[in-house]
Design a protein around this motif. Structure first.
Motif, short mmCIF file in Angstrom:
data_model
loop_
_atom_site.label_atom_id
_atom_site.label_comp_id
_atom_site.label_asym_id
_atom_site.label_seq_id
_atom_site.Cartn_x
_atom_site.Cartn_y
_atom_site.Cartn_z
N UNK A 22 0.10 -5.72 -8.69
CA UNK A 22 1.56 -5.90 -8.75
C UNK A 22 1.94 -7.34 -9.06
N UNK A 23 0.99 -8.25 -8.97
CA UNK A 23 1.30 -9.67 -9.25
C UNK A 23 1.02 -10.02 -10.71
N UNK A 24 -0.17 -9.68 -11.21
CA UNK A 24 -0.55 -10.11 -12.57
C UNK A 24 -0.69 -8.96 -13.56
N UNK A 25 -0.55 -7.72 -13.07
CA UNK A 25 -0.60 -6.51 -13.89
C UNK A 25 -1.98 -6.21 -14.49
N UNK A 26 -3.02 -6.83 -14.04
CA UNK A 26 -4.36 -6.53 -14.53
C UNK A 26 -4.90 -5.30 -13.82
N UNK A 27 -5.84 -4.64 -14.47
CA UNK A 27 -6.47 -3.44 -13.90
C UNK A 27 -7.45 -3.82 -12.81
N UNK A 28 -7.65 -2.88 -11.88
CA UNK A 28 -8.66 -3.06 -10.84
C UNK A 28 -10.02 -2.67 -11.39
N UNK A 29 -11.07 -3.30 -10.86
CA UNK A 29 -12.45 -3.03 -11.27
C UNK A 29 -13.29 -2.76 -10.03
N UNK A 30 -14.57 -2.49 -10.23
CA UNK A 30 -15.44 -2.30 -9.06
C UNK A 30 -15.50 -3.57 -8.22
N UNK A 31 -15.31 -4.73 -8.85
CA UNK A 31 -15.29 -5.99 -8.11
C UNK A 31 -14.06 -6.16 -7.25
N UNK A 32 -13.05 -5.32 -7.47
CA UNK A 32 -11.81 -5.40 -6.68
C UNK A 32 -11.97 -4.80 -5.29
N UNK A 33 -12.97 -3.94 -5.11
CA UNK A 33 -13.18 -3.27 -3.84
C UNK A 33 -14.41 -3.81 -3.12
N UNK A 34 -14.23 -4.09 -1.85
CA UNK A 34 -15.36 -4.45 -0.99
C UNK A 34 -15.41 -3.42 0.12
N UNK A 35 -16.48 -2.66 0.19
CA UNK A 35 -16.61 -1.65 1.23
C UNK A 35 -16.96 -2.35 2.54
N UNK A 36 -16.08 -2.16 3.52
CA UNK A 36 -16.28 -2.80 4.82
C UNK A 36 -16.98 -1.88 5.81
N UNK A 37 -16.70 -0.58 5.67
CA UNK A 37 -17.27 0.39 6.61
C UNK A 37 -17.31 1.76 5.97
N UNK A 38 -18.29 2.54 6.36
CA UNK A 38 -18.42 3.90 5.85
C UNK A 38 -18.74 4.84 6.99
N UNK A 39 -17.99 5.94 7.05
CA UNK A 39 -18.22 7.00 8.02
C UNK A 39 -18.27 8.30 7.24
N UNK A 40 -19.44 8.72 6.81
CA UNK A 40 -19.56 9.93 5.98
C UNK A 40 -18.89 9.69 4.64
N UNK A 41 -17.88 10.53 4.32
CA UNK A 41 -17.14 10.39 3.06
C UNK A 41 -15.97 9.42 3.18
N UNK A 42 -15.70 8.92 4.38
CA UNK A 42 -14.58 7.99 4.59
C UNK A 42 -15.07 6.57 4.38
N UNK A 43 -14.40 5.86 3.46
CA UNK A 43 -14.74 4.46 3.19
C UNK A 43 -13.53 3.59 3.48
N UNK A 44 -13.73 2.55 4.25
CA UNK A 44 -12.69 1.56 4.49
C UNK A 44 -13.04 0.36 3.62
N UNK A 45 -12.15 0.04 2.69
CA UNK A 45 -12.41 -1.00 1.70
C UNK A 45 -11.29 -2.03 1.70
N UNK A 46 -11.63 -3.24 1.27
CA UNK A 46 -10.62 -4.24 1.02
C UNK A 46 -10.37 -4.24 -0.48
N UNK A 47 -9.09 -4.26 -0.87
CA UNK A 47 -8.70 -4.26 -2.28
C UNK A 47 -8.11 -5.62 -2.62
N UNK A 48 -8.72 -6.29 -3.61
CA UNK A 48 -8.30 -7.63 -4.01
C UNK A 48 -8.41 -7.74 -5.52
#
Length: 98
Positions: A22-48
């Motif tokens: 929403x700031x620079x209008x660029x697309x997100x990539x795999x580098x935009x997500x950092x997986x912090x925790x995983x519980x089965x199919x549930x992933x808690x990620x940071x999006x940057x």
């Protein structure tokens, strides 16, 4: 933090097809997500954003790697902003509680 093998470029392109930074209008990539925790199919990620570094906080995915079809995420609008009448009503309510 977990290894980023939970998502591939194809997954990110599909999931974020309708979304961009929403700031620079660029697309997100795999580098935009950092997986912090995983519980089965549930992933808690940071999006940057990898371009402007805007941090969107944590996002939760229910992501099944075995599924052969994923759908793009959509923006869900929240409730309308608080109005001045809402503030006045809250003030009156709190005043009556005393």
């Amino acid at each position: 933090m977990l290894i980023m093998n939970d998502f591939c470029d194809k997954d990110i392109k599909i999931l974020f097809k309708n979304l961009c930074c929403s700031k620079c209008r660029n697309d997100f990539t795999t580098g935009s997500l950092t997986v912090k925790r995983r519980e089965g199919d549930i992933l808690i990620c940071n999006l940057k954003c990898t371009v402007c570094e805007k941090d969107f906080g944590d996002v939760v995915f229910n992501f099944n790697r075995k599924s052969d079809k994923h759908y793009p995420m959509e923006i869900i609008d929240g409730p309308p902003p608080i109005s001045s009448d809402d503030v006045i009503n809250a003030h009156e309510f709190i005043k009556k509680m005393k």
